[in-house]
Design a protein around this motif. Structure first.
Motif, mmCIF file in Angstrom:
data_model
loop_
_atom_site.group_PDB
_atom_site.id
_atom_site.type_symbol
_atom_site.label_atom_id
_atom_site.label_comp_id
_atom_site.label_asym_id
_atom_site.label_seq_id
_atom_site.Cartn_x
_atom_site.Cartn_y
_atom_site.Cartn_z
ATOM 1 N N ALA A 23 0.834 -1.209 0.000
ATOM 2 C CA ALA A 23 0.000 0.000 0.000
ATOM 3 C C ALA A 23 0.866 1.255 0.000
ATOM 4 N N ALA A 24 1.927 1.254 0.810
ATOM 5 C CA ALA A 24 2.825 2.410 0.882
ATOM 6 C C ALA A 24 3.519 2.630 -0.464
ATOM 7 N N ALA A 25 3.923 1.561 -1.109
ATOM 8 C CA ALA A 25 4.597 1.675 -2.407
ATOM 9 C C ALA A 25 3.676 2.258 -3.474
ATOM 10 N N TYR A 26 2.402 1.930 -3.396
ATOM 11 C CA TYR A 26 1.431 2.416 -4.380
ATOM 12 C C TYR A 26 0.786 3.739 -3.960
ATOM 13 N N GLY A 27 0.993 4.142 -2.710
ATOM 14 C CA GLY A 27 0.395 5.378 -2.222
ATOM 15 C C GLY A 27 -1.103 5.263 -2.005
#
Length: 161
Positions: A23-27
């Motif tokens: 989720a963090a990588a995709y924002g």
């Protein structure tokens, strides 16, 4: 849907099963990733494109190629994988040039498709396709006298189907 499978594979193989990291990588929120995986939502735009690229990356790891090769090998004489070798290419057959006026469509065996999945360079792929061509011109494996080295073809005019 395919994005559901891709999201699950990317989370497991690239992010070690960590929903928050993906989720963090995709924002996006972790709940969004979970919805992509369960199919209640599908990524859009740049997220969809990135997911598709990452899915290809995780599926083409060495372990992934080995897994795919094992699956293909189990298919036996009919792998369901076809190959097209381009037309108007000179094939050297027993020292004489022969020109096919049309594309040659090959049906790869499970063993040939598995070997192609594991091929690491052009020479290995060329040998596998050469054997498939020999089988084609021999009327099947074990007939006739052609071998994989009897054929030359343009590797840039070849594709799988």
């Amino acid at each position: 849907m395919q994005s559901t499978t891709q999201a699950g594979q990317v989370r497991e193989r690239k992010y070690g099963g960590n929903t928050k990291a993906m989720a963090a990588a995709y924002g996006v929120a972790p709940r969004t990733v979970l919805r992509w995986i369960d199919g209640t939502r599908h990524p859009k735009g740049a997220d969809a494109e990135r997911l598709q690229r990452e899915a290809v990356d995780v599926q083409t790891t060495e372990r992934g190629r080995e897994r795919k090769a094992k699956q293909l090998a189990q298919r036996g004489t009919v792998s369901g994988i076809g190959a097209r070798v381009g037309r108007a290419v000179n094939f050297e057959i027993r020292g004489s040039d022969a020109v096919r006026a049309r594309d040659i469509h090959l049906n790869l065996t499970g063993e040939q498709a598995a070997a192609l999945a594991l091929a690491e360079d052009e020479d290995e792929a060329r040998a596998i396709i050469g054997q498939a061509l020999a089988d084609y011109f021999n009327g099947g494996a074990g007939y006739g006298g052609f071998g994989p080295d009897d054929f030359e073809f343009d590797p840039n005019d070849f594709d799988l189907s």
